[in-house]
Write a protein that holds these residues in place. Structure first.
Motif, PDB file in Angstrom:
ATOM      1  N   ASP A 196       0.817  -1.218   0.000  1.00 34.96           N
ATOM      2  CA  ASP A 196       0.000   0.000   0.000  1.00 34.96           C
ATOM      3  C   ASP A 196       0.849   1.265   0.000  1.00 34.96           C
ATOM      4  O   ASP A 196       0.375   2.331  -0.413  1.00 34.96           O
ATOM      5  CB  ASP A 196      -0.918   0.042   1.228  1.00 34.96           C
ATOM      6  N   TYR A 197       2.102   1.161   0.447  1.00 32.97           N
ATOM      7  CA  TYR A 197       2.946   2.345   0.646  1.00 32.97           C
ATOM      8  C   TYR A 197       3.995   2.541  -0.446  1.00 32.97           C
ATOM      9  O   TYR A 197       4.794   3.474  -0.370  1.00 32.97           O
ATOM     10  CB  TYR A 197       3.653   2.240   2.004  1.00 32.97           C
ATOM     11  N   THR A 198       4.007   1.687  -1.445  1.00 35.53           N
ATOM     12  CA  THR A 198       5.068   1.779  -2.457  1.00 35.53           C
ATOM     13  C   THR A 198       4.817   2.927  -3.428  1.00 35.53           C
ATOM     14  O   THR A 198       3.682   3.186  -3.832  1.00 35.53           O
ATOM     15  CB  THR A 198       5.182   0.467  -3.251  1.00 35.53           C
ATOM     16  N   GLY A 199       5.908   3.615  -3.782  1.00 36.69           N
ATOM     17  CA  GLY A 199       5.844   4.641  -4.815  1.00 36.69           C
ATOM     18  C   GLY A 199       4.943   5.810  -4.499  1.00 36.69           C
ATOM     19  O   GLY A 199       4.226   6.307  -5.366  1.00 36.69           O
ATOM     20  N   LEU A 200       4.977   6.301  -3.270  1.00 33.20           N
ATOM     21  CA  LEU A 200       4.072   7.385  -2.903  1.00 33.20           C
ATOM     22  C   LEU A 200       4.385   8.694  -3.615  1.00 33.20           C
ATOM     23  O   LEU A 200       3.542   9.592  -3.666  1.00 33.20           O
ATOM     24  CB  LEU A 200       4.101   7.619  -1.384  1.00 33.20           C
ATOM     25  N   THR A 201       5.577   8.841  -4.170  1.00 33.08           N
ATOM     26  CA  THR A 201       5.917  10.071  -4.890  1.00 33.08           C
ATOM     27  C   THR A 201       5.530  10.016  -6.368  1.00 33.08           C
ATOM     28  O   THR A 201       5.650  11.023  -7.069  1.00 33.08           O
ATOM     29  CB  THR A 201       7.430  10.359  -4.788  1.00 33.08           C
ATOM     30  N   ASP A 202       5.060   8.873  -6.831  1.00 33.76           N
ATOM     31  CA  ASP A 202       4.630   8.734  -8.224  1.00 33.76           C
ATOM     32  C   ASP A 202       3.167   9.172  -8.304  1.00 33.76           C
ATOM     33  O   ASP A 202       2.241   8.378  -8.102  1.00 33.76           O
ATOM     34  CB  ASP A 202       4.797   7.282  -8.680  1.00 33.76           C
ATOM     35  N   VAL A 203       2.953  10.453  -8.600  1.00 34.86           N
ATOM     36  CA  VAL A 203       1.611  11.033  -8.527  1.00 34.86           C
ATOM     37  C   VAL A 203       0.648  10.324  -9.478  1.00 34.86           C
ATOM     38  O   VAL A 203      -0.475   9.967  -9.095  1.00 34.86           O
ATOM     39  CB  VAL A 203       1.649  12.542  -8.829  1.00 34.86           C
ATOM     40  N   GLU A 204       1.071  10.113 -10.723  1.00 30.33           N
ATOM     41  CA  GLU A 204       0.181   9.493 -11.702  1.00 30.33           C
ATOM     42  C   GLU A 204      -0.204   8.080 -11.293  1.00 30.33           C
ATOM     43  O   GLU A 204      -1.364   7.676 -11.418  1.00 30.33           O
ATOM     44  CB  GLU A 204       0.839   9.497 -13.083  1.00 30.33           C
ATOM     45  N   LEU A 205       0.768   7.328 -10.771  1.00 31.93           N
ATOM     46  CA  LEU A 205       0.487   5.967 -10.323  1.00 31.93           C
ATOM     47  C   LEU A 205      -0.512   5.979  -9.172  1.00 31.93           C
ATOM     48  O   LEU A 205      -1.502   5.230  -9.188  1.00 31.93           O
ATOM     49  CB  LEU A 205       1.783   5.274  -9.889  1.00 31.93           C
ATOM     50  N   ARG A 206      -0.251   6.822  -8.182  1.00 28.99           N
ATOM     51  CA  ARG A 206      -1.123   6.842  -7.012  1.00 28.99           C
ATOM     52  C   ARG A 206      -2.514   7.354  -7.356  1.00 28.99           C
ATOM     53  O   ARG A 206      -3.515   6.900  -6.795  1.00 28.99           O
ATOM     54  CB  ARG A 206      -0.505   7.683  -5.903  1.00 28.99           C
ATOM     55  N   ARG A 207      -2.611   8.300  -8.290  1.00 30.26           N
ATOM     56  CA  ARG A 207      -3.927   8.823  -8.683  1.00 30.26           C
ATOM     57  C   ARG A 207      -4.769   7.746  -9.334  1.00 30.26           C
ATOM     58  O   ARG A 207      -5.994   7.726  -9.187  1.00 30.26           O
ATOM     59  CB  ARG A 207      -3.752   9.998  -9.642  1.00 30.26           C
TER      60      ARG A 207
ATOM     61  N   PRO B 193      -9.330  14.618  -3.425  1.00 27.18           N
ATOM     62  CA  PRO B 193      -9.092  15.237  -2.118  1.00 27.18           C
ATOM     63  C   PRO B 193      -8.496  14.286  -1.091  1.00 27.18           C
ATOM     64  O   PRO B 193      -7.998  14.726  -0.056  1.00 27.18           O
ATOM     65  CB  PRO B 193     -10.479  15.718  -1.688  1.00 27.18           C
ATOM     66  N   LEU B 194      -8.528  12.979  -1.377  1.00 27.18           N
ATOM     67  CA  LEU B 194      -7.922  12.010  -0.464  1.00 27.18           C
ATOM     68  C   LEU B 194      -6.511  11.610  -0.888  1.00 27.18           C
ATOM     69  O   LEU B 194      -5.908  10.733  -0.257  1.00 27.18           O
ATOM     70  CB  LEU B 194      -8.809  10.760  -0.340  1.00 27.18           C
ATOM     71  N   TYR B 195      -5.981  12.260  -1.924  1.00 29.93           N
ATOM     72  CA  TYR B 195      -4.569  12.039  -2.255  1.00 29.93           C
ATOM     73  C   TYR B 195      -3.720  12.582  -1.107  1.00 29.93           C
ATOM     74  O   TYR B 195      -4.057  13.589  -0.470  1.00 29.93           O
ATOM     75  CB  TYR B 195      -4.221  12.737  -3.568  1.00 29.93           C
ATOM     76  N   ARG B 196      -2.603  11.961  -0.835  1.00 31.50           N
ATOM     77  CA  ARG B 196      -1.805  12.245   0.357  1.00 31.50           C
ATOM     78  C   ARG B 196      -1.488  13.727   0.546  1.00 31.50           C
ATOM     79  O   ARG B 196      -1.628  14.268   1.648  1.00 31.50           O
ATOM     80  CB  ARG B 196      -0.492  11.436   0.287  1.00 31.50           C
ATOM     81  N   ARG B 197      -1.086  14.420  -0.516  1.00 32.28           N
ATOM     82  CA  ARG B 197      -0.738  15.836  -0.372  1.00 32.28           C
ATOM     83  C   ARG B 197      -1.957  16.692  -0.045  1.00 32.28           C
ATOM     84  O   ARG B 197      -1.880  17.612   0.763  1.00 32.28           O
ATOM     85  CB  ARG B 197      -0.040  16.355  -1.633  1.00 32.28           C
TER      86      ARG B 197
ATOM     87  N   GLU C 231      -8.226   0.871  -5.886  1.00 33.09           N
ATOM     88  CA  GLU C 231      -8.086  -0.114  -4.823  1.00 33.09           C
ATOM     89  C   GLU C 231      -8.831   0.276  -3.554  1.00 33.09           C
ATOM     90  O   GLU C 231      -8.813  -0.463  -2.564  1.00 33.09           O
ATOM     91  CB  GLU C 231      -6.596  -0.334  -4.518  1.00 33.09           C
ATOM     92  N   GLY C 232      -9.466   1.441  -3.579  1.00 35.12           N
ATOM     93  CA  GLY C 232     -10.278   1.855  -2.441  1.00 35.12           C
ATOM     94  C   GLY C 232      -9.486   2.228  -1.214  1.00 35.12           C
ATOM     95  O   GLY C 232      -9.936   2.013  -0.081  1.00 35.12           O
ATOM     96  N   LEU C 233      -8.308   2.816  -1.410  1.00 36.84           N
ATOM     97  CA  LEU C 233      -7.489   3.194  -0.265  1.00 36.84           C
ATOM     98  C   LEU C 233      -7.015   4.629  -0.410  1.00 36.84           C
ATOM     99  O   LEU C 233      -7.101   5.234  -1.462  1.00 36.84           O
ATOM    100  CB  LEU C 233      -6.281   2.266  -0.134  1.00 36.84           C
ATOM    101  N   PHE C 234      -6.531   5.189   0.690  1.00 38.96           N
ATOM    102  CA  PHE C 234      -5.784   6.433   0.664  1.00 38.96           C
ATOM    103  C   PHE C 234      -4.774   6.404   1.798  1.00 38.96           C
ATOM    104  O   PHE C 234      -4.878   5.584   2.721  1.00 38.96           O
ATOM    105  CB  PHE C 234      -6.700   7.664   0.758  1.00 38.96           C
TER     106      PHE C 234
END
Length: 274
Positions: free
Chosen positions: A17-28, A161-165, A34-37
């Motif tokens: 769940d915590y991999t690649g948190l700086t990859d904005v496009e991937l996380r978006r 709005p639930l993206y980490r930043r 996957e229903g997580l934030f």
């Protein structure tokens, strides 16, 4: 009480769940699918829990274990203890706050149910059109929570709005204001209007009235509509709005950052009883 599990392999699948948190496009793409934030920092994690979000797991460096002890004791999800170096390898950045939690998203309500009288005394809502900057959106949510906005509506292209930043900038205020996404914009202005709201578009059009003039009308139900950071509201949104509104300014300044403008508008239009 959750078991504290020490992990020393950055490729451990339990940390996925915590991999690649700086990859904005991937996380978006990944997080909504996957229903997580991700909640970052002690205060944000606590506020997410207080708002009823279910924890999937928590990732802590050693010095934060005692700080979060009460959360660990109440958690029903696994809590992973890692070194700061391993946390950086997994996430892609130095996690200086030392605490991360993966949280389960809640289903978004429909626009009609969010604005319906049975949802509560919903008198003021904010509509954000195509705001793509997560910091701006997070700041706007914080303004909405602080200044008594009852709900937030987002157009389909708005940032998450639930993206980490966004969550971080809002200091968890995104958990405090009910929100949902509009299915079609600006066609869904009709849904807002059918719920009894007057829609007021913040813009610089020639027919705009001042924000003070809008506030003086004391609309029973008011939807304030804000445009994207660069071009402002689209012509279609302006055409659909009931009123155009401007914030009077000095010194040759024609507009404010969208988050700053939202704070001014929210304060100026607060209900008289507030």
């Amino acid at each position: 009480m959750a078991e504290l599990i020490t992990v020393d392999d950055p490729d451990d699948p339990r940390l996925s769940d915590y991999t690649g948190l700086t990859d904005v496009e991937l996380r978006r793409r990944r997080e909504p699918a996957e229903g997580l934030f991700i909640a970052e920092g002690e205060k944000v994690i606590r506020r997410a829990g207080d708002a009823g979000y279910e924890m999937r797991s928590m990732l802590l460096s050693a010095k934060w274990v005692e700080v979060m002890r009460d959360v660990i004791d109440e958690a029903r999800a696994p809590v992973y203890a890692v070194t700061p170096e391993l946390a950086e390898r997994v996430t892609g950045y130095h996690v200086h706050r030392g605490a991360l939690a993966s949280m389960q998203r809640k289903p978004l309500p429909g626009v009609g149910s969010l604005l319906a009288p049975e949802s509560g005394n919903v008198r003021r809502v904010a509509v954000f059109e195509d705001i793509v900057d997560h910091a701006n959106l997070g700041a706007a949510f914080r303004n909405a929570a602080a200044l008594g906005v009852d709900a937030v509506l987002l157009t389909p292209r708005c940032a998450d709005p639930l993206y980490r930043r966004a969550v971080k900038v809002s200091m968890g205020s995104v958990f405090l204001v009910p929100w949902t996404r509009l299915g079609s914009w600006p066609e869904d202005v009709d849904l807002i209007r059918s719920a009894g709201f007057t829609t007021a578009a913040l813009c610089l059009s020639e027919q705009s009235i001042t924000l003070d003039a809008l506030a003086a009308r004391q609309h029973e139900k008011l939807a304030l509509v804000f445009g994207t950071e660069g071009d402002g509201l689209t012509p279609e949104a302006l055409a659909a709005a009931d009123a155009h509104v401007r914030i009077p300014m000095d010194a040759g300044v024609d507009s404010l950052n969208v988050a700053a403008a939202s704070a001014v508008a929210f304060y100026a239009t607060r209900p008289v009883s507030a």
